[in-house]
Design a protein around this motif. Sequence first.
Motif, mmCIF file in Angstrom:
data_model
loop_
_atom_site.group_PDB
_atom_site.id
_atom_site.type_symbol
_atom_site.label_atom_id
_atom_site.label_comp_id
_atom_site.label_asym_id
_atom_site.label_seq_id
_atom_site.Cartn_x
_atom_site.Cartn_y
_atom_site.Cartn_z
ATOM 1 N N LEU A 118 0.798 -1.224 0.000
ATOM 2 C CA LEU A 118 0.000 0.000 0.000
ATOM 3 C C LEU A 118 0.831 1.276 0.000
ATOM 4 C CD1 LEU A 118 -2.586 -1.078 2.720
ATOM 5 C CD2 LEU A 118 -2.850 -1.220 0.231
ATOM 6 N N GLY A 119 2.088 1.145 0.412
ATOM 7 C CA GLY A 119 2.931 2.331 0.531
ATOM 8 C C GLY A 119 2.693 3.106 1.808
ATOM 9 N N THR A 120 1.827 2.583 2.683
ATOM 10 C CA THR A 120 1.521 3.250 3.943
ATOM 11 C C THR A 120 0.945 2.245 4.931
ATOM 12 O OG1 THR A 120 0.344 5.101 4.969
ATOM 13 C CG2 THR A 120 -0.815 3.915 3.238
ATOM 14 N N ILE A 121 1.042 2.580 6.205
ATOM 15 C CA ILE A 121 0.370 1.792 7.243
ATOM 16 C C ILE A 121 -0.616 2.676 8.004
ATOM 17 C CG2 ILE A 121 2.308 0.190 7.481
ATOM 18 C CD1 ILE A 121 2.999 1.671 10.138
ATOM 19 N N GLU A 122 -0.635 3.956 7.697
ATOM 20 C CA GLU A 122 -1.418 4.937 8.448
ATOM 21 C C GLU A 122 -2.918 4.699 8.390
ATOM 22 O OE1 GLU A 122 -0.255 8.909 7.389
ATOM 23 O OE2 GLU A 122 1.865 8.406 7.590
ATOM 24 N N LYS A 126 -6.201 0.651 13.868
ATOM 25 C CA LYS A 126 -6.660 -0.427 14.755
ATOM 26 C C LYS A 126 -5.780 -1.663 14.590
ATOM 27 C CE LYS A 126 -11.493 1.029 14.917
ATOM 28 N NZ LYS A 126 -12.864 0.681 14.516
ATOM 29 N N LEU A 127 -5.433 -1.974 13.352
ATOM 30 C CA LEU A 127 -4.554 -3.117 13.094
ATOM 31 C C LEU A 127 -3.193 -2.904 13.734
ATOM 32 C CD1 LEU A 127 -3.792 -5.771 11.629
ATOM 33 C CD2 LEU A 127 -3.196 -4.352 9.640
ATOM 34 N N MET A 128 -2.613 -1.732 13.526
ATOM 35 C CA MET A 128 -1.272 -1.456 14.052
ATOM 36 C C MET A 128 -1.253 -1.484 15.580
ATOM 37 S SD MET A 128 0.549 -1.341 11.418
ATOM 38 C CE MET A 128 -0.247 -1.788 9.877
ATOM 39 N N LEU A 131 -1.432 -5.086 16.685
ATOM 40 C CA LEU A 131 -0.117 -5.732 16.557
ATOM 41 C C LEU A 131 0.778 -5.324 17.726
ATOM 42 C CD1 LEU A 131 0.435 -5.329 12.710
ATOM 43 C CD2 LEU A 131 0.066 -7.477 13.948
ATOM 44 N N LYS A 132 0.736 -4.050 18.078
ATOM 45 C CA LYS A 132 1.542 -3.554 19.200
ATOM 46 C C LYS A 132 1.148 -4.255 20.502
ATOM 47 C CE LYS A 132 0.766 0.438 21.310
ATOM 48 N NZ LYS A 132 0.672 1.877 21.537
ATOM 49 N N GLU A 133 -0.149 -4.456 20.702
ATOM 50 C CA GLU A 133 -0.655 -5.061 21.935
ATOM 51 C C GLU A 133 -0.612 -6.594 21.916
ATOM 52 O OE1 GLU A 133 -1.376 -3.234 24.579
ATOM 53 O OE2 GLU A 133 -0.875 -1.453 23.413
ATOM 54 N N GLU A 142 -9.086 -6.844 11.553
ATOM 55 C CA GLU A 142 -8.687 -5.578 10.949
ATOM 56 C C GLU A 142 -7.736 -5.669 9.753
ATOM 57 O OE1 GLU A 142 -9.961 -2.667 11.761
ATOM 58 O OE2 GLU A 142 -11.178 -3.515 13.375
ATOM 59 N N TYR A 143 -7.347 -6.851 9.325
ATOM 60 C CA TYR A 143 -6.272 -6.978 8.326
ATOM 61 C C TYR A 143 -6.733 -6.904 6.870
ATOM 62 C CZ TYR A 143 -7.623 -11.711 7.070
ATOM 63 O OH TYR A 143 -8.303 -12.788 6.606
ATOM 64 N N ILE A 144 -8.011 -6.906 6.608
ATOM 65 C CA ILE A 144 -8.524 -6.981 5.233
ATOM 66 C C ILE A 144 -8.183 -5.706 4.453
ATOM 67 C CG2 ILE A 144 -10.592 -7.181 3.793
ATOM 68 C CD1 ILE A 144 -9.931 -9.764 5.266
#
Length: 183
Positions: A118-122, A126-128, A131-133, A142-144
């Motif tokens: 995608l060129g971004t994760i922003e 919720k997904l990020m 992953l952190k938690e 949330e990954y779709i």
Amino acid sequence: MEWLDNMIPFLKEQEGWHSKFGKDVEGKGNLTYGYGHLDKSGKLKETVSKLSRAEYQQWSDSTLKADLNEAYRYGRQSFSNLYSGATLNKDGYTTDYSVYDSLPNDAKAIITDFAFNLGTIESYPKLMNALKEGDWETVEDEYIRKLNGKPLGKRNDDIFKTYIEPNLPKNKACNAMIDSTSF
């Protein structure tokens, strides 16, 4: 990093190999060459058209590795800036990568794939944060990813099977039980 090198076959399968003539993957007139290398400038066609098939394959492989490394660096920096809670310097970025670096390799692979694809994760806070938690059940929700409103079928399925499903609590418990009963 072994986990990063292990992503190369995954990305080759997801991206497919595009010929020297390029392919408009997104339907926006921008051509993609090799394994998902987007020609933003429109000048790559002239260069790759002069390569032999073997040279183009070598170019495709080396460009994939360079693009993957760039996606890793971008994903690591963006994640650290946006989701780690680290203090940003006056230029708006952090040099504290400790939260990212402590993530499991599967989480890093997901972040890297999103940055690559995608060129971004922003767009996926919720997904990020999940992953952190280490909240793999929320990761599952949330990954779709979508292109033009349609889910990326195979890529979504493969990222789930490869990086998410093995981390879901039900699978961890099942795997631990199987491991404990092995002879």
